[in-house]
Enzyme design. Structure first.
Site, PDB file in Angstrom:
ATOM      1  N   ASP A   1     -10.845 -14.487  38.020  1.00 48.07           N
ATOM      2  CA  ASP A   1     -10.030 -13.415  37.437  1.00 48.07           C
ATOM      3  C   ASP A   1      -9.469 -12.560  38.574  1.00 48.07           C
ATOM      4  OD1 ASP A   1      -8.813 -11.728  35.596  1.00 48.07           O
ATOM      5  OD2 ASP A   1     -10.642 -10.627  35.107  1.00 48.07           O
ATOM      6  N   LEU A   2      -8.847 -13.224  39.550  1.00 44.42           N
ATOM      7  CA  LEU A   2      -8.540 -12.579  40.823  1.00 44.42           C
ATOM      8  C   LEU A   2      -7.162 -11.912  40.821  1.00 44.42           C
ATOM      9  CD1 LEU A   2      -9.836 -11.941  43.472  1.00 44.42           C
ATOM     10  CD2 LEU A   2      -9.002 -14.107  44.387  1.00 44.42           C
TER      11      LEU A   2
END
Length: 299
Positions: free
Chosen positions: A203-204
Site C-alpha cells: 500500500d505504498l
C-alpha cells in the site's frame, strides 16, 4: 490536544489509551497528544516516563488490522539490515505502538537511499509464495492473503482484482464491470515476464512514506509476498517526491524487467478498485482508465 486522564474509561467502555499503552509497554505515560483519527482508529503521540516518545494507533473495536500491520512490519524487516521499516514496540487487537519518528524533508539523497533500500526489501530473503501467513487488510478492508506458489497473474486476479471488482461493481456501469473482467481474462498476457515473489509493502502511496532527515521509512503496510512492480506503481499513483531518483537508484540495484512502465496501470487497478469501495464512484473513472491502459499495453 495534550491530556492525561489518570486511566479513566474510554468512550467504548474499555481502558483509556494511557492505560492500554502502559499495559503493553510496561512504562508510565506522562503525556498523551491526540493526533486525530484515520479509518476506524485514533492516533496519538505519547511521552513515557522512561524518556521514550512513541506513536500509538488505538481502535475501539477489536479487529485483526493491527495484528496484520505488526506482522507485516516485522516480516518486512526480515528482508535484511537496512530494510526501511520502523520497529514494532508492541501490538494487540486494539493497539499498535511504534517509535515516534521525527519527520524531515524529502531530499534527493534520501530518495536515492530509499530506492536502494526498497530494492533490498524486494530482493532480499524472498518469500516462497505469494500472499502471507496472516489475514490481510488494506485500510480496514480485508485482503485475501491465501499463500500460493503462483504464478503471480492468477494470484493477483483471484486474490486482489476479482474480490474488489465484486465490491466495487455497484459504483461502476455494466460496461465498466465488463472492461475490468477483460483484464481478468487476459491477465496472463498483460502481466509481463514471470517474477519470483517479493516482500512488498502493498500500500505504498506517498502518505505511507515517512521522510526523516536522513532516510525514508515505510509505514502502514498491507505487506505480503507479491510482485515488486506493485510497490513502484503505487508510489506513482498519487505522486511521491523525487520518484525519478527513487526509481533510478532502485533499477541500478535491482534491474526491472523490460516494459515495466507500461504495466503500471495493471498494478494500479487494485488500489483504485479499493478506493471505489472506500469512497464511492468518484474513483470509478480512474479505475476504468487504468483498466483500459492495462489492456492497451498488451505486448
Amino acid at each position: 490536544m495534550a491530556r492525561r486522564d489518570g486511566g479513566q474509561a474510554s468512550p467504548d467502555g474499555g481502558q483509556a489509551p494511557e492505560a492500554r499503552i502502559e499495559r503493553l509497554l510496561g512504562a508510565r505515560v506522562e503525556r498523551l497528544d491526540d493526533l486525530g483519527s484515520s479509518h476506524s482508529w485514533t492516533l496519538h503521540r505519547a511521552a513515557l516516563a522512561d524518556g521514550r516518545e512513541v506513536f500509538a494507533k488505538i481502535a475501539h473495536n477489536r479487529s485483526g488490522v493491527f495484528a496484520a500491520e505488526a506482522a507485516g512490519l516485522r516480516w518486512l524487516a526480515e528482508a535484511g539490515d537496512g530494510a526501511p521499516v520502523p520497529e514494532v514496540l508492541g501490538a494487540d487487537d486494539r493497539l499498535l505502538v511504534l517509535p515516534w519518528i521525527r519527520s524531515g524533508g524529502a531530499t534527493r539523497d534520501a530518495a536515492e537511499r530509499l530506492g536502494r533500500e526498497l530494492a533490498l526489501l524486494h530482493t532480499g530473503a524472498r518469500p516462497d509464495a505469494f500472499g502471507a501467513p496472516w489475514d490481510g487488510f488494506i485500510a480496514d478492508l480485508p485482503l485475501d492473503n491465501t499463500s500460493d506458489a503462483g504464478p503471480w497473474p492468477r494470484w493477483y486476479a483471484e486474490r486482489r482484482l476479482e474480490p474488489y471488482l465484486r465490491r466495487a461493481a455497484r459504483h461502476l456501469s455494466a460496461d465498466g464491470v465488463r472492461l475490468v473482467e477483460r483484464v481478468l481474462a487476459d491477465i496472463d498476457e498483460l502481466a509481463g515476464p514471470p517474477e519470483q515473489p517479493s516482500r512488498i509493502h502493498g500500500d505504498l502511496w506517498s502518505g505511507n512514506v515517512l521522510w526523516t532527515d536522513a532516510r525514508a521509512l515505510l509505514i502502514d503496510p498491507a505487506a505480503h509476498g507479491g510482485h515488486r512492480e506493485t510497490d513502484l506503481a503505487m508510489m506513482a499513483l498519487f505522486g511521491t517526491p523525487h520518484l525519478d531518483r527513487i526509481i533510478a537508484a532502485y533499477d541500478e540495484a535491482a534491474p526491472l524487467a523490460d516494459g515495466w512502465r507500461a504495466r503500471i496501470p495493471l498494478h494500479q487497478l487494485h488500489p483504485l478498485l479499493v478506493h471505489v469501495v472506500l469512497y464511492g464512484g468518484s474513483y470509478g473513472s480512474s479505475a476504468l482508465e487504468a483498466a483500459r491502459a492495462a489492456l492497451a499495453a498488451r505486448p
